[in-house]
Write an enzyme that holds these catalytic residues in place. Structure first.
Site, PDB file in Angstrom:
ATOM      1  N   ASN A  75       0.856  -1.202   0.000  1.00 16.09           N
ATOM      2  CA  ASN A  75       0.000   0.000   0.000  1.00 16.09           C
ATOM      3  C   ASN A  75       0.883   1.240   0.000  1.00 16.09           C
ATOM      4  OD1 ASN A  75       0.539   0.799   2.855  1.00 16.09           O
ATOM      5  ND2 ASN A  75      -0.322  -1.240   3.205  1.00 16.09           N
ATOM      6  N   PHE A  84      -4.493   3.278  14.584  1.00 19.18           N
ATOM      7  CA  PHE A  84      -4.721   4.295  13.553  1.00 19.18           C
ATOM      8  C   PHE A  84      -5.747   3.730  12.587  1.00 19.18           C
ATOM      9  CE2 PHE A  84      -1.695   7.963  13.204  1.00 19.18           C
ATOM     10  CZ  PHE A  84      -1.144   7.829  14.466  1.00 19.18           C
TER      11      PHE A  84
HETATM   12  O1  PMT Z   1       3.055   6.113   6.510  1.00 19.14           O
HETATM   13  P1  PMT Z   1       2.475   7.454   6.065  1.00 19.14           P
HETATM   14  O2  PMT Z   1       2.656   7.700   4.581  1.00 19.14           O
HETATM   15  O3  PMT Z   1       2.969   8.582   6.903  1.00 19.14           O
HETATM   16  O4  PMT Z   1       0.898   7.380   6.273  1.00 19.14           O
HETATM   17  C1  PMT Z   1       0.385   7.241   7.563  1.00 19.14           C
HETATM   18  C2  PMT Z   1      -0.851   6.334   7.579  1.00 19.14           C
HETATM   19  C3  PMT Z   1      -1.955   6.978   6.779  1.00 19.14           C
HETATM   20  C4  PMT Z   1      -0.514   4.960   7.011  1.00 19.14           C
HETATM   21  C5  PMT Z   1      -1.256   6.162   9.087  1.00 19.14           C
HETATM   22  O5  PMT Z   1      -1.547   7.437   9.584  1.00 19.14           O
HETATM   23  C6  PMT Z   1      -2.484   5.253   9.240  1.00 19.14           C
HETATM   24  O6  PMT Z   1      -3.591   5.701   9.186  1.00 19.14           O
HETATM   25  N1  PMT Z   1      -2.270   3.928   9.482  1.00 19.14           N
HETATM   26  C7  PMT Z   1      -3.357   2.946   9.536  1.00 19.14           C
HETATM   27  C8  PMT Z   1      -3.817   2.613   8.150  1.00 19.14           C
HETATM   28  C9  PMT Z   1      -5.015   1.705   8.041  1.00 19.14           C
HETATM   29  O7  PMT Z   1      -5.644   1.683   7.045  1.00 19.14           O
HETATM   30  O8  PMT Z   1      -5.302   1.009   9.048  1.00 19.14           O
HETATM   31  P2  PMT Z   1      -6.509  -0.089   9.091  1.00 19.14           P
HETATM   32  O9  PMT Z   1      -7.800   0.599   9.137  1.00 19.14           O
HETATM   33  O10 PMT Z   1      -6.256  -1.122   8.053  1.00 19.14           O
HETATM   34  O11 PMT Z   1      -6.185  -0.758  10.472  1.00 19.14           O
HETATM   35  C10 PMT Z   1      -6.560  -0.207  11.712  1.00 19.14           C
HETATM   36  C11 PMT Z   1      -5.486  -0.490  12.744  1.00 19.14           C
HETATM   37  O12 PMT Z   1      -5.253  -1.901  12.842  1.00 19.14           O
HETATM   38  C12 PMT Z   1      -4.140   0.150  12.410  1.00 19.14           C
HETATM   39  O13 PMT Z   1      -3.589   0.638  13.602  1.00 19.14           O
HETATM   40  C13 PMT Z   1      -3.303  -1.015  11.850  1.00 19.14           C
HETATM   41  O14 PMT Z   1      -1.924  -0.864  12.179  1.00 19.14           O
HETATM   42  C14 PMT Z   1      -3.915  -2.211  12.565  1.00 19.14           C
HETATM   43  N2  PMT Z   1      -3.908  -3.446  11.751  1.00 19.14           N
HETATM   44  C15 PMT Z   1      -4.606  -3.528  10.591  1.00 19.14           C
HETATM   45  C16 PMT Z   1      -4.625  -4.694   9.871  1.00 19.14           C
HETATM   46  C17 PMT Z   1      -3.874  -5.802  10.343  1.00 19.14           C
HETATM   47  N3  PMT Z   1      -3.855  -6.939   9.677  1.00 19.14           N
HETATM   48  N4  PMT Z   1      -3.182  -5.703  11.483  1.00 19.14           N
HETATM   49  C18 PMT Z   1      -3.187  -4.556  12.188  1.00 19.14           C
HETATM   50  O15 PMT Z   1      -2.522  -4.442  13.236  1.00 19.14           O
END
Ligand code: PMT
Length: 403
Positions: free
Chosen positions: A214, A328
């Protein structure tokens, strides 16, 4: 000379070493970032770089001589020291470190440093044997005990032609330490806090030439790790592949896939007080890795079978204990509603929500607009700010929750 009160004053001390040439880049970045940069050079530093170089880069007169007739009458080392919000010594020689550690003030730079009441960042540069010298290490330890912040040195090629620990850190890395030390002024200390941070994307290989990933650049997570380190936390950063250099004063573990990220985070989780998951973990990976490039014509690509990756945050949350868990979320629609779902489902103490739309593109950007959800689902919406500033805001909230 009239003062521009909107520009915070930074004293930049330059001592005598070849790394003084690289410190011109730091002066320039500090100037561009909006600081009033006041350079003080030791007489030896002027043998490596001219005063005119720093004067041109900062727009300010460079001071070298204690007894030079000032333009307006003042005790210059005291007046500069009073104005300064922060000082950085770049490069710092063993001689400077020895003097500062032992209260010796025999030139303009050391007298000014002695009169300071603000944070001081030290970026050493010297031969590796000098750095390893017991007297130097004792002085470094003493300065650290007095609250001086060290930015490097790092291992690399030295002026004498050998490789070793003693090379000055890169100006950009020193800039980050300076900026975060500046932003940390007046904010809560995180001394004694062990913080685990995940950052960047994960990259899930399909075959030797293709992968699922991503757009995360790692900037948010790296800024948060640097900000926490500047506030005294012991920080471990587990990062997916990024183009960013390791931040100084942070332990960095590099991984590729979600499974590797889970393993590295599990290793660090036991000893941490708080976990902040900024990583954009790939939700799926190829069920089977092909060690040969999958031919376009064959069914393999069109019917690529995917399996779900572990949800790292949910897994670690189930072993939460007394730790603080921060997630996040990045969403294109119904961001708050969807983040609230993740917040309660993953048992979090805080979630930082990025909206991804025409107004805000957080992936790869220098700044971000977020909302922070805490407590029983209270939403705090923040204006656009740099990821560095945002990191300190998030750490303020973490600090409040930990209190
Ligand atoms: O890296 P940059 O370019 O600075 O951008 C920052 C960012 C936009 C990536 C960051 O600010 C951000 O938002 N990160 C989370 C991105 C996301 O889409 O998360 P999610 O909605 O897929 O997941 C929610 C949370 O669960 C996150 O904290 C993620 O780390 C965690 N997760 C998700 C999926 C997974 N399989 N395991 C996880 O731990």
């Amino acid at each position: 000379m009239t003062e521009d009160l909107s520009k915070p004053t930074i004293i930049m001390g330059v001592t005598g070493g070849i790394a003084a040439a690289k410190s011109t880049l730091l002066a320039s970045r500090l100037n561009k970032a909006g600081f009033d940069v006041r350079v003080i050079m030791t007489p030896n530093a002027t043998k490596f770089v001219s005063e005119l170089t720093f004067r041109s880069l900062t727009g300010n007169k460079v001071v070298t001589d204690m007894f030079e007739e000032p333009e307006e009458w003042d005790i210059r080392h005291v007046s500069l020291a009073k104005k300064a919000r922060l000082a950085v010594i770049c490069p710092a020689t063993a001689n400077f470190i020895g003097k500062a550690a032992n209260g010796i003030a025999d030139d303009m730079l050391t007298t000014t440093i002695m009169a300071l009441g603000c944070p001081v960042v030290v970026a050493p540069a010297m031969n590796d044997a000098m750095w390893a010298n017991d007297a130097v290490q004792a002085n470094v330890l003493k300065l650290k005990g007095l609250g001086y912040v060290f930015a490097g040195p790092v291992t690399g090629r030295l002026a004498c032609g050998t490789e070793g620990l003693g090379r000055m850190a890169e100006p950009d890395a020193i800039f980050d330490v300076v900026m975060h030390s500046y932003l940390a002024i007046g904010r809560s200390s995180l001394k004694g806090v062990k913080l685990l941070v995940s950052a960047g994307p994960t990259v899930e290989p399909i075959d030797p030439v293709r992968y699922i990933a991503n757009r995360s650049s790692g900037k948010m997570g790296y800024a948060l790790a640097s900000a926490a380190a500047a506030r005294g936390a012991e920080v471990t950063l587990v990062s997916g592949p990024t183009a960013l250099s390791d931040p100084l004063n942070v332990e960095v573990k590099r991984v590729d896939t979600a499974e590797q990220m889970l393993k590295a985070l599990e290793d660090g989780f036991e000893g941490c007080d708080a976990f902040v998951a900024t990583a954009a973990v790939a939700d799926y990976r190829a069920k089977e890795y092909s060690d040969r490039k999958i031919k376009k014509e064959k069914a393999g690509m069109k019917e690529l079978e995917l399996v779900e990756n572990p949800d790292i945050l949910a897994k670690l949350s189930s072993m939460k204990g007394g730790r603080l868990m921060v997630g996040f979320a990045a969403e294109t629609e119904d961001a708050i509603e969807s983040a609230l779902g993740k917040y309660s489902k993953k048992g979090l103490d805080m979630i930082v929500v990025n909206e991804v739309n025409e107004r805000n593109q957080p992936f790869g950007a220098e700044d971000n607009i977020v909302s922070i959800i805490t407590g029983k689902g209270e939403v705090e919406s923040l204006p656009r700010m740099s990821k560095s500033e945002l990191s300190h805001m998030i750490l303020d909230r973490i600090s409040e929750l930990m209190a």
